[in-house]
Design an enzyme around this catalytic site. Structure first.
Site, PDB file in Angstrom:
ATOM      1  N   HIS A  60       0.817  -1.219   0.000  1.00 50.66           N
ATOM      2  CA  HIS A  60       0.000   0.000   0.000  1.00 50.66           C
ATOM      3  C   HIS A  60       0.847   1.263   0.000  1.00 50.66           C
ATOM      4  O   HIS A  60       0.372   2.339   0.346  1.00 50.66           O
ATOM      5  CB  HIS A  60      -0.976  -0.001   1.175  1.00 50.66           C
ATOM      6  CG  HIS A  60      -1.789  -1.248   1.256  1.00 50.66           C
ATOM      7  ND1 HIS A  60      -1.453  -2.305   2.068  1.00 50.66           N
ATOM      8  CD2 HIS A  60      -2.895  -1.654   0.566  1.00 50.66           C
ATOM      9  CE1 HIS A  60      -2.317  -3.298   1.898  1.00 50.66           C
ATOM     10  NE2 HIS A  60      -3.201  -2.923   0.987  1.00 50.66           N
ATOM     11  N   GLY A  61       2.137   1.126  -0.338  1.00 52.65           N
ATOM     12  CA  GLY A  61       2.967   2.300  -0.579  1.00 52.65           C
ATOM     13  C   GLY A  61       3.522   3.014   0.636  1.00 52.65           C
ATOM     14  O   GLY A  61       3.854   4.192   0.566  1.00 52.65           O
TER      15      GLY A  61
END
Lengths: 418, 189, 271
Positions: free
Chosen positions: B154-155
């Protein structure tokens, strides 16, 4: 269920639910107000005890399956890891192992009670037959379960029992191979037995549901074997039998706990603490105690196919009992002749169990036990197929009481307080 | 007992209440073994500490070990990476807590509070967002904007002290309990 | 009918004549194993516990004598400091583990042996199982004249007769074989073993171990101690089990009393 329902939903929610899923009504009618003969004795508490046993086996079994590994190379070690490393694993496994014996102890008492009081007779034939089916499923489940620890007795027990199928002419060997999934009992066998051992208890639970459903149509039989004639003959199931069953259940649990905590390997066999070894058979292959009478029958017949037929026939016979008994009277309490044959039958079953536990060539007082087993087997079959039909026709039963209430309170008893 | 309680006006009978509650207590007590059996076994607990040999790890390199079933990051930081980590204003961090099992609970997330020896960064490689394993950043193959780690799920981006800088993860990568047995050997757990 | 079956059985039995026994006969001698000696152990009975000193001494005997040939695969070093066992301190257990070498995991180059082909070893930790003396069954047999020394971690539970049986085997070597009984080559006479020929040489000797607590190391003492240790190895949770059992029984008896009172009160007017 018998009689009109007396369930009276009080709150709005109960009325809402009752119109959609009348589960509270079912519980109310079957477990609370259900009219139950007031004269049930201690032997009638074993139905509840058996439900408890099934619950214990399912709960402990599901937990054990969380830690058990169904692989021939790992199964034995995983069971030992449960005993040593899993928190309270020893307790849960000992409950499960001894629970199986307790389950069979209770089911045998339950079955002999049904036999003695004629609970299989009309209109309760289906209750009895469903019960025989449960018993058969229990034996299968217990056998599969005994294989899982993958000790010496597990392995050789599985080998011997699956080889029974090879007695069937022509296709026998193919059936045995099909059961094994290999050329002998092995990893494939263990895996499928685990799958079935996990499945069958839920089938048993469903069939127990049918058993209880079928029971609630005619209602309980009772030690007098006579029908319920008036409300005075019964009490509501709750609280009278819930409390009574609870008391006897706790006594049963004390016995159960005694084995679990103080003699957990009492029913076990030391050989099963040795890992399975396909190259060495232990000197004495003995099944669990609850299968010994059938094992004794099998061993007493010198012909392979005949032995298997006799053993299977001993169980199949039970299905026909409702029609083999020709007597008009249910309870042995009023059948002076049948009562004696019944007790002889009970002794004969114990004797068969004893023979099954001894070495195959053992003798007592100079009598080869194989002959004792042969005669006892003969009596087992004669009891159902000859004695039961004939005695029913020639016996003069004692006079039956007019009603359950009269038998409990005497002739001129006032109406008891409800 | 339902029958006695439903009889409006009659007092509850002691013996019924006592046996029912005793039965309930017994059932509750029996529940504990069935709950506790799902906790880690004594064998799993005995495995709870791992020793790591540091001598083979080169500066700028990260080696991943397994500790309690999780990836354990052991990263030998270059002087530049240490300097970058020290230069950060801790007040500006999304999570200003050291998250270090070896120091007090409420210390700020300074670089000194994140590593016992500046050269060695030891972290549990579990993104604090939803548990993925972040990918390490090297000068050759940069991952994320801060030279530390990037979690591809999710970065979330971590810096060279394993602190969360950007993305959905709420906390810095945790530092497990560990100790130096010698200059080249640590014991985790 | 029952009487008939019995009398019929009696007739058949007496005509059958000879009593048949399952025991093997060797030159007219019944070599069925003798009944085990009646040695008393502290862990017997509903309240029995393991004697800590005996457990620790027994571990020493196991380690210095038995472990040369026998595995105890189900035991781990972390068992040694657990409650209900020998209860060494954690430091002692770690030291005992560290003194034992186990095969190392593959190193960074993927090697499991050094240049000479010797397996790489490392010190054991608390998480390790007791390492076996031989790498596999064939090696064990090859080193013991074809016989396989059984794993000892379950031996007390895996033998009919339990602790007394194992004790009798260990102390049964001194007895003289009766005249006419020939001990098989490479075997030893032990009347407590089925068939009387055992492959295990007498393992214990007086002062075969030196106890640090000053206990005199007779064969009987060593056997008693090592059997205590092996009984614990078979059933490490016995003390917890009996403790739980006492609480459970006390609880159930009180509950049964209450339910009996409830039952009697409820049914007073109903039968």
């Amino acid at each position: 269920m018998s009689g009109p329902s007396t369930y009276n939903p009080k709150s709005g929610f109960e009325r809402w639910l009752d119109a959609r899923l009348p589960l509270p009504r079912l519980m109310h009618d079957t477990m609370q107000t259900f009219p139950t003969p007031r004269n049930l004795n201690i032997w009638y508490t074993f139905g509840g005890i058996l439900t408890f046993c099934l619950g214990v086996q399912i709960i402990t079994g599901v937990v054990l399956a969380m830690h058990y590994v169904a692989n021939a190379g790992l199964a034995f070690d995983s069971v030992e890891a449960i005993m040593r490393d899993v928190n309270y694993g020893w307790l849960i496994r000992y409950m499960h192992a001894n629970g199986a014996s307790m389950f069979f102890l209770a089911v045998y008492i339950h079955m002999f009670r049904g036999l003695y009081y004629g609970s299989y007779k009309a209109p309760r034939e289906l209750i009895w037959i469903i019960g025989v089916l449960i018993y058969l499923l229990m034996m299968a489940t217990a056998f599969f379960g005994y294989v899982l620890p993958w000790g010496q007795m597990s392995f050789w027990g599985a080998t011997v029992i699956t080889n029974l199928f090879s007695a069937i002419p022509v296709i026998g060997n193919h059936i045995a191979t099909w059961l094994w999934g290999d050329f002998a009992v092995g990893d494939a066998t263990l895996n499928r037995f685990f799958s079935l051992h996990y499945l069958l208890p839920f089938i048993i639970a469903a069939v127990v549901g049918l058993h209880i459903w079928a029971l609630h149509v005619p209602g309980n039989n009772n030690p007098l074997g006579i029908d319920v004639k008036s409300p005075q003959d019964t009490v509501p199931f709750h609280p009278y039998y819930t409390v009574k069953d609870a008391f006897y259940l706790v006594l049963f649990v004390i016995l159960f706990a005694g084995f679990v905590f103080y003699s957990p390997d009492f029913f076990g066999n030391p050989d099963n603490y040795q890992p399975a070894n396909p190259l060495v058979t232990p000197p004495d292959i003995v099944p669990e105690w609850y299968l010994l009478p059938f094992y004794a029958m099998l061993r007493s017949i010198p012909n392979k196919l005949l032995g298997v037929i006799v053993m299977g026939g001993a169980i199949v016979t039970l299905v026909f009992i409702p029609w083999l008994d020709t007597s008009r009277v249910r309870s042995c309490r009023f059948r002076p002749l049948m009562k004696q044959f019944f007790w002889a039958f009970a002794v004969c079953c114990v004797l068969l169990g004893y023979c099954g536990a001894q070495a195959v060539d053992a003798a007592r007082f100079g009598i080869p036990l194989v002959w004792v087993a042969r005669i006892a087997s003969l009596y087992y079959f004669a009891f159902f197929w000859l004695i039961m039909p004939i005695i029913g026709l020639i016996e003069t039963p004692k006079k039956l009481p007019a009603s359950i209430a009269q038998s409990v309170f005497g002739d001129n008893a006032a109406t008891p307080a409800e | 007992m339902a029958a006695t309680t439903s009889d409006a006006g009659t007092r509850r009978d002691f013996i019924y209440v006592a046996s029912a509650s005793m039965g309930a207590v017994g059932a509750a007590a029996l529940a504990w073994p069935f709950i506790d059996q799902m906790n880690p076994t004594t064998a799993a607990l005995a495995l709870a500490s791992t020793e790591v040999d540091l001598s083979a790890i080169q500066p700028g390199q990260q080696i991943v070990y397994k500790w309690r079933g999780h990836p354990l990051f052991v990263r030998r930081r270059t002087p530049a990476e240490i300097a970058a980590a020290k230069a950060v204003d801790v007040a500006s961090l999304p999570d200003n807590n050291a998250r270090n099992a070896n120091v007090a609970d409420n210390l700020p997330a300074t670089d000194a509070n994140r590593a016992i020896k500046p050269e060695w960064l030891v972290l549990i490689g579990v993104c604090t967002h939803l548990g993925c394993t972040p990918t390490v950043s090297t000068p050759a193959i940069p991952e994320g904007e801060y030279g530390g780690w990037l979690c591809h799920c999710h970065g979330s981006m971590y810096d060279t002290a394993g602190r969360i800088r950007k993305g959905p993860a709420p906390e810095n990568l945790p530092v497990p309990p560990y100790a130096f047995l010698s200059d080249t050997r640590i014991k985790v757990g | 009918m029952n009487l008939k079956t019995l009398s019929l059985g009696l007739i058949l039995g007496s005509t059958a004549g000879l009593l048949v026994s399952s025991a093997a006969f060797a030159e007219g001698i019944d070599t069925k194993r003798l009944h085990p000696k009646d040695e008393k152990f502290s862990f017997e009975g509903p309240f029995g516990t393991y004697d800590r000193g005996s457990l620790q001494r027994g571990f020493q005997v196991y380690k210095e004598v038995c472990a040369a040939c026998h595995a105890a695969n189900h035991l781990s070093f972390h068992n040694l400091d657990e409650k209900g066992g020998p209860e060494f301190t954690e430091a002692q257990a770690k030291a005992l583990a560290a003194a034992v070498k186990v095969p190392a995991e593959p190193n960074d180059k993927g090697e499991t042996t050094d240049e000479k082909g010797t397996p790489l070893m490392r010190s054991a930790t608390l998480a390790d199982h007791f390492p076996p003396p031989y790498p596999n069954e064939n090696a064990a047999r090859a080193n013991n004249g074809g016989a396989l020394p059984p794993d000892l971690s379950m031996i007390v539970k895996a033998r009919e007769g339990g602790a007394q049986y194992v004790y009798s085997i260990l102390t049964g070597f001194h007895e003289k074989a009766p005249a006419g009984f020939k001990v098989t080559a490479n075997k030893y006479f032990n009347p407590y073993f089925e068939g009387w020929n055992i492959s295990m040489p007498p393992p214990l000797a007086a002062n075969g171990v030196t106890y640090s607590d000053g206990t005199k190391a007779t064969i009987e003492q060593e056997a008693h101690d090592v059997v205590t240790f092996l009984a614990w190895a078979s059933e490490p949770k016995m003390e917890e089990r009996k403790r739980f059992g006492f609480g459970t029984m006390a609880f159930l008896i009180v509950l049964a009393g209450l339910l009996f009172a409830a039952y009697r009160k409820l049914w007073k007017d109903q039968h």
